[in-house]
Design a protein around this motif. Structure first.
Motif, PDB file in Angstrom:
ATOM      1  N   MET A  26       0.832  -1.204   0.000  1.00 42.01           N
ATOM      2  CA  MET A  26       0.000   0.000   0.000  1.00 42.01           C
ATOM      3  C   MET A  26       0.868   1.256   0.000  1.00 42.01           C
ATOM      4  O   MET A  26       0.539   2.257  -0.638  1.00 42.01           O
ATOM      5  N   CYS A  27       1.961   1.155   0.700  1.00 43.96           N
ATOM      6  CA  CYS A  27       2.891   2.291   0.737  1.00 43.96           C
ATOM      7  C   CYS A  27       3.424   2.557  -0.667  1.00 43.96           C
ATOM      8  O   CYS A  27       3.463   3.704  -1.127  1.00 43.96           O
ATOM      9  N   LEU A  28       3.771   1.489  -1.340  1.00 45.50           N
ATOM     10  CA  LEU A  28       4.293   1.626  -2.699  1.00 45.50           C
ATOM     11  C   LEU A  28       3.246   2.243  -3.616  1.00 45.50           C
ATOM     12  O   LEU A  28       3.555   3.090  -4.462  1.00 45.50           O
ATOM     13  N   GLU A  29       2.023   1.820  -3.401  1.00 40.77           N
ATOM     14  CA  GLU A  29       0.933   2.375  -4.199  1.00 40.77           C
ATOM     15  C   GLU A  29       0.834   3.886  -3.994  1.00 40.77           C
ATOM     16  O   GLU A  29       0.680   4.643  -4.953  1.00 40.77           O
TER      17      GLU A  29
ATOM     18  N   MET B 170       3.993  10.179  -7.001  1.00 42.69           N
ATOM     19  CA  MET B 170       5.023  10.518  -7.984  1.00 42.69           C
ATOM     20  C   MET B 170       4.404  10.787  -9.345  1.00 42.69           C
ATOM     21  O   MET B 170       4.852  11.671 -10.067  1.00 42.69           O
ATOM     22  N   LEU B 171       3.382  10.021  -9.685  1.00 40.26           N
ATOM     23  CA  LEU B 171       2.764  10.253 -10.987  1.00 40.26           C
ATOM     24  C   LEU B 171       2.046  11.592 -11.035  1.00 40.26           C
ATOM     25  O   LEU B 171       1.936  12.211 -12.079  1.00 40.26           O
TER      26      LEU B 171
ATOM     27  N   GLU C  68       5.012  14.561  -0.735  1.00 41.66           N
ATOM     28  CA  GLU C  68       4.236  13.440  -0.209  1.00 41.66           C
ATOM     29  C   GLU C  68       4.956  12.130  -0.504  1.00 41.66           C
ATOM     30  O   GLU C  68       5.072  11.245   0.356  1.00 41.66           O
ATOM     31  N   ALA C  69       5.444  12.037  -1.722  1.00 44.71           N
ATOM     32  CA  ALA C  69       6.160  10.820  -2.103  1.00 44.71           C
ATOM     33  C   ALA C  69       7.384  10.619  -1.226  1.00 44.71           C
ATOM     34  O   ALA C  69       7.694   9.494  -0.825  1.00 44.71           O
ATOM     35  N   ALA C  70       8.043  11.716  -0.913  1.00 47.28           N
ATOM     36  CA  ALA C  70       9.248  11.603  -0.080  1.00 47.28           C
ATOM     37  C   ALA C  70       8.897  11.099   1.302  1.00 47.28           C
ATOM     38  O   ALA C  70       9.616  10.282   1.885  1.00 47.28           O
ATOM     39  N   GLU C  71       7.758  11.557   1.801  1.00 48.61           N
ATOM     40  CA  GLU C  71       7.370  11.109   3.134  1.00 48.61           C
ATOM     41  C   GLU C  71       7.085   9.612   3.144  1.00 48.61           C
ATOM     42  O   GLU C  71       7.448   8.898   4.065  1.00 48.61           O
ATOM     43  N   TYR C  72       6.394   9.167   2.098  1.00 46.49           N
ATOM     44  CA  TYR C  72       6.123   7.733   2.035  1.00 46.49           C
ATOM     45  C   TYR C  72       7.406   6.946   1.809  1.00 46.49           C
ATOM     46  O   TYR C  72       7.594   5.863   2.337  1.00 46.49           O
TER      47      TYR C  72
ATOM     48  N   SER D 176      13.645   6.753  -5.268  1.00 50.52           N
ATOM     49  CA  SER D 176      14.224   7.762  -4.386  1.00 50.52           C
ATOM     50  C   SER D 176      15.109   8.741  -5.161  1.00 50.52           C
ATOM     51  O   SER D 176      15.180   9.912  -4.797  1.00 50.52           O
ATOM     52  N   THR D 177      15.748   8.259  -6.217  1.00 54.61           N
ATOM     53  CA  THR D 177      16.525   9.219  -7.011  1.00 54.61           C
ATOM     54  C   THR D 177      15.608  10.225  -7.680  1.00 54.61           C
ATOM     55  O   THR D 177      15.910  11.421  -7.723  1.00 54.61           O
ATOM     56  N   GLU D 178      14.499   9.711  -8.185  1.00 47.54           N
ATOM     57  CA  GLU D 178      13.577  10.619  -8.850  1.00 47.54           C
ATOM     58  C   GLU D 178      13.024  11.647  -7.868  1.00 47.54           C
ATOM     59  O   GLU D 178      12.871  12.821  -8.197  1.00 47.54           O
TER      60      GLU D 178
END
Lengths: 354, 1054
Positions: A57-60, A66-67, A73-77, A104-106
């Protein structure tokens, strides 16, 4: 492994891609395509534990954020996600590592406060987290450094990756090693050309030793560049630098051979630039008109709309043969079929009918 | 210049052969540079620079609204469920088939057998006939949800056995397999509909006239219920409120043409202000021609034998159209002259992909065309021959394809670059240059879940020479409604490079969660409507123009299969700060910046949503919201209440003209912020401030009022339309059981007159109590003994230590502690002393009266008054009872277990009493408590503890050897863990107040069970009174176990 693949939705599509020639002749009437659709990245597996579920779910969430370019927000997850690597249940975590590295690079690319240290940490950590990723991450790391203008660091990383060996080499791994070598040589070339400029500018006492070290760079670079040019591919920057060095050391034979191979080897893709480079080289060294016309003829077959066709026609007209004049007219008219040339029709026609 | 080829290309290997089955993890090209290219410097190291194939940053495009905006009012559409059928539910679908097409399924045999079947009931039975009335009855029963075990029909099963092979016309196994095939195909079709490739939505821009503010053009879309009516509508893209761009159909009603079949694809080009439109439906293709001034007119229609898969209008010559069909042929159709077959392929190009889908496009050369199928693309020269061409693209390792990857769509990017083509697969989008075939110039992983079958390309404007804007590619998918924005640049002098990661845009199905909450059935209807697959995608780009402060924006339109068109407006943010989490000092909003006419103004607002991106560093003042700009043009703000009341939406049934929103014109503009935000409104930021970029992000959480009004109307009309035609859903009937006589009072007749009298009396008393606002106490109420309730068997039936401990624990901390003490042998001394004394007394008693020995030991000891005195002196219990008050004893150690039991027996009493005092219900509980106290010295009561005392030694000896010290420690830890705060105190306090009530005449045996039941009732009813604490409640619940225990014992005692 199976479980992991299932989890990542990486079902192999064992479709007859390579095309059974026996099947090829069959007609397709009434047949509808069963298109292998993209499997979602996150598939619930049967053996899913609560841990893997929360990771999924985290990946989702990461993916969604990111999309939609919600990087914060993505960084927090993302801060929570690497715990998936601690999952002892799955034996190979290569996919996860690559995923973590890429995501993480993105995120770092778009994070306002990212520093070069952050990048280094990510790259170094994941580089050493598994042998399968090492070369890929090394290459990307050096790309990053090159883009940042840190050529010395990049060269250092590439050199380290070059000497790295592990186990049986797959074809992808071999190719990647060759790329690493080529990029390292490209950096060598850059240093070489810097030294060349320095040398030409001031004729001091150090000239000899400078010349020596410059030659060293040339030797280092030429081995690898020559190596990679023997593989089919698009090597525009490599061949340019190699030829420049060869020209400097007046090895014209080798340069011409390399350029000819690049342009006319059938295993290579039909790269218009290969012909352009050859033509430019020949032009620089005052090759006879016939040779030039020969090269441009080949280019014309490949790209009839190429801008060098103007030179081709002028060369043909210079030869002052009736046949060639007709040919030149044909070439020009064919160029005019293309929309891009049609636009400046009058001007160009005027130029060539002087 | 358009004819340039990149001077250098990014280095890559050229691998031929079939694609490797490379495992990918769905991350696409995130985080990778994928090759760098040196920009030739001269001399020093610092003059060299590299560019990467995947560049980190692209342009920043932000939504102006967090949701899509509907463009048209909802029309009637075929009601469909957009979840694909599950082929594995074959049985259910077969049932549906049998029900819906019974004539097909059973027609023949029912005609033959029908006359021999008798469906009437038993009476009219003939001997020759097969009587199936039982079957009929059983079938009727099937309407209900029944258990097939209890309701089985032997007749049914025997008929089933006999006739199941005979009755159906199509054998069920055959039908099943056919149905399965059909369902599977339907499912595939829903997941991926190749017929819709290309999309049935197009926008034709009209030539711009000078500094035109509006982007004008014509929108082509299918209307009508079956999407079979081609409509041409003139639209404008306006900055209607300074900040919000909106699509507005300008003045006239759309021109429409009724077609015979649903429109699948619209392809159009315009040359010299003349536009040519080709429309494809399944078997027909038509060509229209129109311009800004001329009405559209139909030129020609062609019919194809096989379903047409592609239609493509030539960008070079007006009136030339390529048509491909499933037969594998590609035809060049010159309008007015006829068709010319230009390519014919029976099989797929490179391998057998089992697909008859074909596609064709024009290329840079007007006589060279692209011929594509699922395996690749070939360039074919029309002038040469039917079956030749050279590869432009193929699914192979060259493009690093994955196995299973298939070509989905090909598009000629003539507007962007005359030699470029876009090719999409399920996984990636490729930019191909036809001058360098086979090797993709750029590979861009679009990361979409379902394959992109629509695309729209917006060429970047090369306004300033140094930084030309990126080319934008919009990819849209069918069922999942995704729209992805990709950006790339280069292709002319420099090599192609992608710019930034793919960006997902809004989807129609995500709209509802941003809107106001709907009633569930409305929400479901709207959700179903909004989740219809997308049928087309287009975009209206808008240049920044010369007006300062106006941004470049684009309006992305999506058509769904339900016939709705939604649009979203994206604004280019030149500062490019997507996640500027840390505002630097100079990016602080400047106070009262100069106002430019028509500029976008941004005003600060408190953050609408806490989840927004910049939560970390931004204070409230830094967060800037969006309101509309020019105050001079402000229309009088309408309150939301007025909006609600206002019937501003046009009537549903009106003409075409009324179907579009005129909110822009009618003044439904976003309101100015509320007055409490006026302070923030003072802060005006000009556009170049970095803060504005963040504000655009912030708006993702905030919905402007004009949009929400639009949505409100849209939803209203949708509901109205649905309400009219929606069939009443078949409701599952329930199997009824007749309950008459099931529930009734037992022998109500038998109740005699005295009972009635008592009831009467009780009622009267209750009335008087109520009028006097006093409590009804049980004093005078005496009902007959209620039916005995079976006792709760607890302690004695379970003889193991644990059960006993638990039982004791229910009685409170004291008892529990005492039990532990007893168990651990801590009260050994006192016990010994007590025992010794007891023996001494016994001896004395023996001496005094020898005949008593013959009685049972328990009875003797219990009846012995003197022994009780000994005990009571040690526990302090007698003193308490003599005072009529149960106080807590300080000396826990001295308590014997039996005494404890007894004490708790009495402590239980206040439980019932408290409840009773709170809820004035007439119960005999209090009475029983009183009787309990009165009878405490009665033999039956005292037998209790003598019994328990005899039990205790059995459990203790093993533990008695333990050292006392450790035992005490152990106990202290135990007591500390079990925590009943002030429980015991509350007992006694309440008991205090309670003891005042005078003891009524008692019936011990009858009252106890009743009390049990009452306390049970009292437990749940505690919610009625606020004063009832949880501890009291638990006491009430504890009642049964406590009270039952002595009762049981007393029985045993006797």
């Amino acid at each position: 492994m199976d479980d992991l693949e299932e989890h990542l939705g990486l079902h192999k599509h064992l479709v007859d891609d390579d095309g059974d020639s026996s099947d090829n002749s069959s007609t397709l009437r009434g047949k509808k395509l069963r298109l292998p659709l993209v499997q979602p990245m996150f598939v619930e597996t049967k053996k899913e534990t609560g841990f893997t579920q929360s990771c999924r779910m985290c990946l989702e969430q990461i993916r969604e954020a990111m999309l939609h370019h919600r990087w914060q927000e993505a960084a927090e997850y993302m801060a929570c996600y690497p715990q998936i690597l601690e999952d002892k249940a799955c034996y190979t975590t290569k996919q996860y590592k690559e995923l973590i590295w890429r995501a993480s690079t993105e995120i770092l690319h778009h994070h306002p406060k990212s520093t070069i240290e952050d990048y280094n940490i990510i790259y170094e950590r994941l580089k050493h987290s598994g042998f399968k990723l090492y070369l890929k991450v090394s290459l990307e790391h050096s790309f990053h450094l090159m883009l940042q203008g840190k050529f010395e660091d990049a060269k250092q990383h590439l050199a380290a990756a070059e000497s790295w060996r592990y186990g049986k080499e797959s074809s992808a791994q071999i190719q990647r090693t060759k790329l690493i070598q080529a990029y390292r040589s490209l950096l060598d070339f850059i240093i070489w050309s810097e030294k060349k400029v320095v040398l030409s500018n001031n004729n001091t006492v150090d000239a000899l030793s400078e010349n020596q070290s410059m030659h060293n760079y040339f030797r280092q670079a030429s081995v690898n560049l020559k190596g990679i040019l023997s593989n089919p591919g698009v090597w525009d920057p490599f061949i340019l630098s190699y030829v420049e060095m060869l020209e400097f050391y007046e090895d014209y034979e080798e340069a011409l051979k390399v350029l000819n191979d690049y342009a006319f080897d059938n295993s290579f893709p039909p790269n218009p630039n290969a012909h352009v480079y050859l033509y430019k080289y020949l032009q620089r060294h005052g090759a006879p008109q016939k040779k030039l016309i020969h090269v441009l003829k080949n280019l014309q077959l490949l790209v009839p709309s190429h801008e060098l066709m103007l030179e081709y026609t002028s060369l043909l007209l210079q030869s002052e043969k009736q046949k060639n004049t007709q040919k030149a007219l044909g070439i020009v008219l064919e160029m005019l079929d293309f929309a891009c040339w049609r636009n400046n029709l009058d001007r160009r026609l005027g130029e060539h009918h002087q | 210049m358009d004819y340039h080829f990149p001077l250098q290309l990014f280095p890559s290997f050229y691998n031929c052969g079939p694609p490797d089955s490379v495992l990918k993890n769905g991350t696409g090209s995130w985080g990778s540079y994928d090759g760098v290219l040196p920009q030739t410097g001269s001399g020093s190291l610092s003059s060299w620079a590299f560019t990467s194939r995947h560049q980190v940053r692209g342009e920043t495009w932000c939504h102006t609204e967090p949701v899509l905006v509907p463009f048209l009012f909802p029309k009637n559409a075929f009601h469909r469920h957009f979840t694909p059928p599950d082929p594995l539910d074959c049985i259910e679908h077969m049932q549906n088939f049998f029900m819906d097409h019974c004539q097909d399924a059973f027609g023949c045999m029912s005609d033959i057998l029908g006359e021999n079947f008798n469906f009437r009931s038993r009476g009219t039975e003939k001997h020759r006939h097969v009587s199936v009335w039982r079957v009929k009855r059983f079938l009727k029963l099937l309407n209900y949800k029944i258990c097939f075990r209890t309701h089985k029909s032997s007749a049914m099963s025997s008929y089933c056995r006999m006739l199941s092979n005979v009755v159906p016309d199509i054998p069920p196994p055959l039908l099943g397999s056919l149905l399965y095939e059909e369902l599977a195909e339907q499912r595939d079709h829903m997941l991926f509909c190749e017929g819709d490739t290309g999309g049935a939505l197009a926008f034709v821009p009209f030539a711009e006239r000078g500094k035109n503010v509006h982007q004008r053009g014509c929108l082509l879309y299918p209307g009508g219920q079956g999407l079979d009516r081609l409509k041409f509508r003139k639209v404008d893209l306006q900055h209607c409120n300074g900040s919000v761009s909106c699509v507005d159909a300008s003045n006239s009603s759309p021109v429409s043409f009724q077609l015979k079949a649903p429109i699948r694809q619209i392809s159009c080009t315009s040359l010299f202000n003349d536009c040519c439109v080709a429309v494809r439906s399944d078997h027909f293709c038509g060509v229209w021609r129109f311009s800004e001034t001329d009405e559209p007119r139909l030129l020609q229609v062609v019919n194809t034998n096989k379903p047409a898969t592609c239609v493509s209008v030539s960008p070079h010559v007006l009136g030339e159209i390529l048509v491909a069909s499933e037969s594998g042929a590609a035809n060049l159709w010159t309008v007015g002259k006829g068709m010319q077959k230009v390519r014919m392929e029976d099989s797929n190009l490179y391998f057998n992909a089992k697909s008859s889908w074909r596609w064709c496009e024009f290329s840079a050369h007007p006589r060279v065309m692209l011929y594509a199928d699922r395996t690749g693309v070939e360039l074919t020269d029309i002038r040469v021959s039917l079956c030749s061409g050279h590869t432009l693209f193929r699914i192979s390792n060259t493009s690093e394809c994955r196995s299973g990857e298939r070509l989905i769509l090909s598009r000629y990017l003539g507007d962007v670059h005359p030699f470029h083509h876009l090719i999409t697969t399920q996984y990636s989008a490729y930019i191909m240059d036809e001058r360098f075939p086979c090797v993709p110039m750029l590979k861009y992983d679009h990361m979409m879940q379902s394959p992109p079958i629509f695309c729209h390309v917006i060429p970047g404007s090369a306004t300033s020479a140094s930084t030309s804007s990126t080319n934008k590619v919009l990819l849209g998918s069918h069922s999942s409604q995704e729209v992805t924005l990709l950006q790339y640049s280069g292709g002319k002098v420099g090599a192609c490079s992608s710019r930034g990661p793919p960006q997902a845009l809004l989807r129609p199905r995500e709209s509802l969660k941003h809107l106001s909450v709907q009633i569930p059935h409305r929400r479901d209807a709207a959700a179903n409507r909004l989740s219809a697959p997308v049928a087309g995608l287009t975009c209206i780009p808008k240049k920044a123009g010369s007006i300062p402060g106006r941004r470049e924006c684009m309006c992305v339109l999506q058509l769904t299969e339900a016939g709705d068109i939604f649009y979203q407006v994206l604004e280019h943010n030149p500062t490019g700060l997507v996640t500027s989490g840390a505002p630097s000092a100079d990016s602080k909003p400047r106070q009262a910046a100069t106002e430019l006419p028509g500029s976008t103004r941004l005003t600060a607002e408190p953050p609408a949503d806490s989840q927004v991106v910049v939560s970390e560093t931004s204070s409230d003042e830094d967060v800037i919201g969006l309101t509309q700009g020019v105050s001079a043009r402000m229309v009088v703000a309408e309150t939301p209440e007025r909006d609600q009341r206002q019937p501003s939406r046009p009537s549903v049934s009106s003409s075409e003209e009324s179907e579009r929103f005129r909110d822009c014109r009618s003044g439904l503009q976003p309101r100015e912020s509320q007055s409490d935000e006026d302070v923030n409104n003072e802060k005006v930021v000009d556009d170049e401030g970095a803060g504005s970029s963040r504000s655009l992000l912030q708006t993702s959480g905030k919905l402007s009022s004009s949009v929400s009004v639009k949505w409100k109307h849209w939803l209203q009309i949708l509901v109205e339309r649905n309400g009219k035609k929606k069939p009443r859903p078949r409701r599952l009937q329930h199997f009824q059981i007749f309950s008459k006589g099931l529930l009734r009072l037992p022998d109500s007749e038998a109740r005699g007159a005295p009972e009635k009298e008592i009831m009467e009396k009780l009622r009267e008393e209750l009335k008087s109590c109520m009028s006097g606002r006093s409590l009804l106490v049980q004093r005078s109420v005496s009902l007959t003994a209620p039916d005995p309730v079976p006792l709760h068997q607890v302690s004695t039936s379970w003889t193991d230590t644990l059960s006993h401990r638990l039982t004791v624990a229910w009685q409170g901390e004291k008892a529990w502690q005492a039990w532990w003490e007893d168990q651990l042998g801590m009260n050994e001394k006192t016990k010994m002393a007590a025992l010794r004394r007891k023996r001494r007394r016994e001896k004395e008693a023996k001496r005094a009266a020898g005949h008593r020995l013959e009685l049972s030991g328990s009875f003797t000891s219990a009846s012995d008054q003197s022994e009780l005195d000994i005990f009571s002196s040690s526990t302090g219990w007698t003193t308490a009872s003599s005072q009529g008050l149960w106080s807590n004893t300080e000396d826990g150690e001295a308590l014997s277990q039996s005494a404890e039991v007894l004490e708790h027996e009495n402590q239980r009493a206040p439980t019932a009493s408290t409840i009773q005092t709170d809820i004035p219900v007439p119960t005999p509980t209090a009475q029983s408590v009183q009787s309990n106290k009165n009878d405490q010295q009665s033999p039956s009561r005292l037998s209790t503890f003598s019994l328990t005392q005899t039990q205790t030694p059995d459990r203790t000896p093993a533990r008695q050897r333990r050292s006392k010290r450790t035992v005490e420690d152990y106990l202290s830890t135990l007591t500390s863990t079990q925590d009943y705060p002030s429980q015991a105190d509350s007992y006694f306090l309440e008991n205090d107040s309670f003891t005042d009530t005078p003891p009524p005449p008692a019936l011990l045996h009858s009252s106890q069970p009743l009390r049990v039941s009452m306390s049970r009732v009292a437990g749940p009813s505690s919610g009625l009174s606020q004063s009832l604490t949880s501890s009291q409640c638990s006491q009430g619940w504890r009642g049964p176990s406590q009270s039952s225990q002595p009762k049981k014992k007393s029985r045993m005692g006797f």
